[in-house]
Write an enzyme that holds these catalytic residues in place. Structure first.
Site, PDB file in Angstrom:
ATOM      1  N   THR A 123       0.831  -1.212   0.000  1.00 32.85           N
ATOM      2  CA  THR A 123       0.000   0.000   0.000  1.00 32.85           C
ATOM      3  C   THR A 123       0.864   1.260   0.000  1.00 32.85           C
ATOM      4  OG1 THR A 123      -1.439   1.316   1.447  1.00 32.85           O
ATOM      5  CG2 THR A 123      -0.168  -0.371   2.516  1.00 32.85           C
ATOM      6  N   ASP A 124       0.300   2.350  -0.486  1.00 29.96           N
ATOM      7  CA  ASP A 124       1.026   3.634  -0.435  1.00 29.96           C
ATOM      8  C   ASP A 124       1.240   4.088   1.012  1.00 29.96           C
ATOM      9  OD1 ASP A 124      -1.625   4.354   0.165  1.00 29.96           O
ATOM     10  OD2 ASP A 124      -1.746   5.939  -1.346  1.00 29.96           O
ATOM     11  N   GLU A 125       0.455   3.513   1.950  1.00 29.56           N
ATOM     12  CA  GLU A 125       0.554   3.975   3.339  1.00 29.56           C
ATOM     13  C   GLU A 125       1.893   3.619   3.977  1.00 29.56           C
ATOM     14  OE1 GLU A 125      -3.039   3.709   5.640  1.00 29.56           O
ATOM     15  OE2 GLU A 125      -4.257   3.600   3.831  1.00 29.56           O
ATOM     16  N   TYR A 147      -1.465  -0.271  11.187  1.00 28.74           N
ATOM     17  CA  TYR A 147      -1.772  -0.955   9.916  1.00 28.74           C
ATOM     18  C   TYR A 147      -0.619  -0.746   8.925  1.00 28.74           C
ATOM     19  CZ  TYR A 147      -3.447  -1.236   5.094  1.00 28.74           C
ATOM     20  OH  TYR A 147      -3.537  -1.502   3.738  1.00 28.74           O
ATOM     21  N   LYS A 151       2.073  -3.472   7.262  1.00 28.66           N
ATOM     22  CA  LYS A 151       2.227  -3.678   5.817  1.00 28.66           C
ATOM     23  C   LYS A 151       3.676  -3.405   5.404  1.00 28.66           C
ATOM     24  CE  LYS A 151      -0.537  -4.427   3.033  1.00 28.66           C
ATOM     25  NZ  LYS A 151      -1.094  -5.678   2.473  1.00 28.66           N
TER      26      LYS A 151
HETATM   27  P1  NAD Z   1     -10.485  -6.153   2.813  1.00 24.68           P
HETATM   28  O1  NAD Z   1     -10.347  -5.832   4.253  1.00 24.68           O
HETATM   29  O2  NAD Z   1     -11.721  -5.765   2.080  1.00 24.68           O
HETATM   30  O3  NAD Z   1     -10.333  -7.738   2.591  1.00 24.68           O
HETATM   31  C1  NAD Z   1      -9.337  -8.491   3.229  1.00 24.68           C
HETATM   32  C2  NAD Z   1      -9.648  -9.964   2.980  1.00 24.68           C
HETATM   33  O4  NAD Z   1      -8.615 -10.748   3.615  1.00 24.68           O
HETATM   34  C3  NAD Z   1     -10.987 -10.426   3.568  1.00 24.68           C
HETATM   35  O5  NAD Z   1     -11.689 -11.220   2.633  1.00 24.68           O
HETATM   36  C4  NAD Z   1     -10.582 -11.257   4.791  1.00 24.68           C
HETATM   37  O6  NAD Z   1     -11.514 -12.301   5.091  1.00 24.68           O
HETATM   38  C5  NAD Z   1      -9.233 -11.810   4.318  1.00 24.68           C
HETATM   39  N1  NAD Z   1      -8.371 -12.193   5.446  1.00 24.68           N
HETATM   40  C6  NAD Z   1      -8.072 -11.450   6.541  1.00 24.68           C
HETATM   41  N2  NAD Z   1      -7.264 -12.148   7.367  1.00 24.68           N
HETATM   42  C7  NAD Z   1      -7.042 -13.343   6.769  1.00 24.68           C
HETATM   43  C8  NAD Z   1      -6.276 -14.485   7.126  1.00 24.68           C
HETATM   44  N3  NAD Z   1      -5.586 -14.537   8.268  1.00 24.68           N
HETATM   45  N4  NAD Z   1      -6.250 -15.549   6.270  1.00 24.68           N
HETATM   46  C9  NAD Z   1      -6.958 -15.519   5.110  1.00 24.68           C
HETATM   47  N5  NAD Z   1      -7.704 -14.453   4.725  1.00 24.68           N
HETATM   48  C10 NAD Z   1      -7.752 -13.386   5.552  1.00 24.68           C
HETATM   49  O7  NAD Z   1      -9.185  -5.555   2.110  1.00 24.68           O
HETATM   50  P2  NAD Z   1      -8.993  -4.873   0.689  1.00 24.68           P
HETATM   51  O8  NAD Z   1      -9.375  -3.450   0.779  1.00 24.68           O
HETATM   52  O9  NAD Z   1      -9.594  -5.739  -0.343  1.00 24.68           O
HETATM   53  O10 NAD Z   1      -7.392  -4.915   0.585  1.00 24.68           O
HETATM   54  C11 NAD Z   1      -6.735  -6.010  -0.033  1.00 24.68           C
HETATM   55  C12 NAD Z   1      -5.237  -5.766   0.002  1.00 24.68           C
HETATM   56  O11 NAD Z   1      -4.921  -4.559  -0.680  1.00 24.68           O
HETATM   57  C13 NAD Z   1      -4.681  -5.605   1.419  1.00 24.68           C
HETATM   58  O12 NAD Z   1      -3.460  -6.286   1.487  1.00 24.68           O
HETATM   59  C14 NAD Z   1      -4.495  -4.101   1.570  1.00 24.68           C
HETATM   60  O13 NAD Z   1      -3.442  -3.815   2.454  1.00 24.68           O
HETATM   61  C15 NAD Z   1      -4.155  -3.707   0.153  1.00 24.68           C
HETATM   62  N6  NAD Z   1      -4.517  -2.327  -0.215  1.00 24.68           N
HETATM   63  C16 NAD Z   1      -5.782  -1.868  -0.005  1.00 24.68           C
HETATM   64  C17 NAD Z   1      -6.124  -0.578  -0.409  1.00 24.68           C
HETATM   65  C18 NAD Z   1      -7.522  -0.052  -0.246  1.00 24.68           C
HETATM   66  O14 NAD Z   1      -7.755   1.126  -0.518  1.00 24.68           O
HETATM   67  N7  NAD Z   1      -8.483  -0.846   0.163  1.00 24.68           N
HETATM   68  C19 NAD Z   1      -5.149   0.240  -0.998  1.00 24.68           C
HETATM   69  C20 NAD Z   1      -3.860  -0.272  -1.197  1.00 24.68           C
HETATM   70  C21 NAD Z   1      -3.560  -1.561  -0.807  1.00 24.68           C
HETATM   71  P1  TYD Z   2     -10.217   5.201   4.990  1.00 22.31           P
HETATM   72  O1  TYD Z   2     -11.278   4.839   4.005  1.00 22.31           O
HETATM   73  O2  TYD Z   2     -10.265   4.641   6.355  1.00 22.31           O
HETATM   74  O3  TYD Z   2      -8.825   4.861   4.267  1.00 22.31           O
HETATM   75  P2  TYD Z   2      -7.295   5.246   4.720  1.00 22.31           P
HETATM   76  O4  TYD Z   2      -7.306   5.792   6.080  1.00 22.31           O
HETATM   77  O5  TYD Z   2      -6.651   3.914   4.658  1.00 22.31           O
HETATM   78  O6  TYD Z   2      -6.824   6.207   3.699  1.00 22.31           O
HETATM   79  O7  TYD Z   2     -10.171   6.779   5.111  1.00 22.31           O
HETATM   80  C1  TYD Z   2      -9.956   7.594   3.986  1.00 22.31           C
HETATM   81  C2  TYD Z   2      -9.923   9.034   4.444  1.00 22.31           C
HETATM   82  O8  TYD Z   2     -11.209   9.399   4.942  1.00 22.31           O
HETATM   83  C3  TYD Z   2      -8.957   9.256   5.585  1.00 22.31           C
HETATM   84  O9  TYD Z   2      -8.307  10.525   5.408  1.00 22.31           O
HETATM   85  C4  TYD Z   2      -9.830   9.288   6.818  1.00 22.31           C
HETATM   86  C5  TYD Z   2     -11.138   9.838   6.294  1.00 22.31           C
HETATM   87  N1  TYD Z   2     -12.355   9.333   6.988  1.00 22.31           N
HETATM   88  C6  TYD Z   2     -13.312  10.213   7.460  1.00 22.31           C
HETATM   89  O10 TYD Z   2     -13.203  11.446   7.325  1.00 22.31           O
HETATM   90  N2  TYD Z   2     -14.427   9.698   8.079  1.00 22.31           N
HETATM   91  C7  TYD Z   2     -14.593   8.367   8.251  1.00 22.31           C
HETATM   92  O11 TYD Z   2     -15.618   7.938   8.855  1.00 22.31           O
HETATM   93  C8  TYD Z   2     -13.600   7.463   7.744  1.00 22.31           C
HETATM   94  C9  TYD Z   2     -13.752   5.969   7.916  1.00 22.31           C
HETATM   95  C10 TYD Z   2     -12.493   7.989   7.114  1.00 22.31           C
END
Ligand code: NAD
Ligand code: TYD
Length: 335
Positions: A123-125, A147, A151
């Site tokens: 992730t970019d984070e 988190y 990562k």
């Molecule tokens: P999500 O939380 O929607 O889904 C995570 C999935 O992983 C779920 O289906 C959960 O059941 C499964 N999981 C959790 N723990 C597990 C374990 N111990 N064994 C097997 N499965 C398990 O997440 P997402 O938003 O789809 O993110 C997917 C990936 O992309 C993550 O690695 C996250 O760090 C990365 N990512 C997400 C974002 C975003 O904006 N959502 C951005 C950049 C990177």
């Molecule tokens: P989020 O979707 O939790 O993603 P991330 O923190 O991983 O970027 O949050 C996106 C942005 O929105 C973040 O700057 C926090 C803000 N935010 C709110 O303002 N209100 C909310 O209820 C949530 C969940 C996030």
């Protein structure tokens, strides 16, 4: 025909990836290993994608399961993780277990099974926050939330497996994703579903924090490109270049749902809240990838998706919201 092992394929991005992949590569054999935590949805992983992937319910930390599934696998796409920053602030243990130890278990098993490519979805984070300009793959890692730190640890573990073992790992670092099937605790689906329920949207702090948004399908295409053309040991940023403040984002969502600014509820800021994420994705673009989704259109489609799929999110929202989670965490502590 390739055999892919996908972890976390029942979560938001994994589900979108499986759907995309099955359309683009119908002959490939996909296995989805997912524990179905609160964030994983059977409906998401199987609805329409039912025959798309063989589903195995299991934990990425469980070595025997992981070892069994690695046999005969050509490539691993590792999405599974604990992903919500706010939850990691309250209780980070499971983040370390799943994100760090789970990734380690997968790396070990994949290396021993001679898997040809292992894509780690980072992730970019991991870079932390940047006020101006954008992060390149050479920027230093300064994660600010538990988190992001978990990562980053997994991301660096991947690097070590390339440098030490020459195990062909590729890391992608994507910006904030949006699209269908995102759990309604993340900002976009939370705001949309709150408004559909006639509730206000909780905006952290002043709402000035900025995020770069990419559609989950563009992310899937990026992974496809990396799997095909990416170099082992390399890292690829995955961003659209489209950024906006949370207040601007809230404004767009309110407008799409016909609500006014009075539906914004300013709430206390998140501790350690990263101000801005922004990626330089030119390395990936040089491989021939470009995002295809326009944000306004993608957001409007996402709003429509949540409007049409109430049965999906209503079931999970009531039970597993962040607020419910906090309540459970603090239950009985004041006694
Ligand atoms: P999500 O939380 O929607 O889904 C995570 C999935 O992983 C779920 O289906 C959960 O059941 C499964 N999981 C959790 N723990 C597990 C374990 N111990 N064994 C097997 N499965 C398990 O997440 P997402 O938003 O789809 O993110 C997917 C990936 O992309 C993550 O690695 C996250 O760090 C990365 N990512 C997400 C974002 C975003 O904006 N959502 C951005 C950049 C990177
Ligand atoms: P989020 O979707 O939790 O993603 P991330 O923190 O991983 O970027 O949050 C996106 C942005 O929105 C973040 O700057 C926090 C803000 N935010 C709110 O303002 N209100 C909310 O209820 C949530 C969940 C996030």
């Amino acid at each position: 025909m390739a055999k892919l092992l996908i972890t976390g394929g029942s979560g938001f991005i994994g589900t979108n990836f499986i759907r995309y992949w099955k359309r683009a590569h119908p002959n490939d054999a996909l296995t989805n290993l997912d524990l179905l935590t609160y964030a994983g949805s059977e409906a998401a992983g199987t609805n329409g994608a039912k025959s798309a992937a063989r589903f195995v319910k299991g934990d990425i930390c469980h070595a025997p399961t992981v070892q069994r599934l690695m046999r005969g696998t050509d490539a691993v796409i590792h999405f599974a993780a604990e992903t919500h920053v706010d939850r990691s602030i309250l209780d980070s243990q499971v983040f370390l277990k799943t994100n760090v130890l789970g990734t380690h278990t997968l790396l070990e098993a994949a290396r021993k099974a001679n898997v040809k490519k292992f894509i780690f979805i980072s992730t970019d984070e991991v870079y932390g926050s940047i006020d101006k300009g954008s992060f390149t793959e050479f920027s230093s890692l300064r994660p600010n939330s538990p988190y992001a730190a978990s990562k980053a640890a997994a991301d660096l573990l991947c690097r070590s497996y390339w440098v030490t073992h020459r195990f062909p790992v590729i890391v992608t670092r994507a910006s904030n994703n949006y699209g269908p099937y995102q759990f309604p605790e993340k900002v976009i689906p939370l705001f949309i579903t709150n408004l559909l329920q006639g509730k206000k949207v909780p905006l952290y702090g002043k709402g000035d924090n900025k995020r770069e948004w990419i559609h989950a399908e563009d992310h899937a295409r990026a992974i496809e490109k990396v799997l095909d053309k990416g170099e082992p040991g390399e890292i690829y940023n995955v961003g659209s270049g489209y950024e906006l403040s949370n207040r601007e984002l809230a404004g767009m969502i309110l407008k799409l749902l016909g609500k006014g600014e009075d539906f914004i509820e300013p709430v206390q800021d998140r501790p350690g809240h990263d101000f801005r994420y922004a990626l330089d994705s030119s390395k990936l673009k040089n491989l021939g990838w470009a995002p295809q989704k326009n944000f306004s259109q993608g957001l409007a489609e996402t709003v429509e998706w949540y409007r049409s799929n109430e049965s999906w999110w209503k079931k999970i929202k009531g039970k597993n919201t962040y607020k419910t989670y906090i309540r459970k965490q603090y239950a009985g502590r004041s006694k």
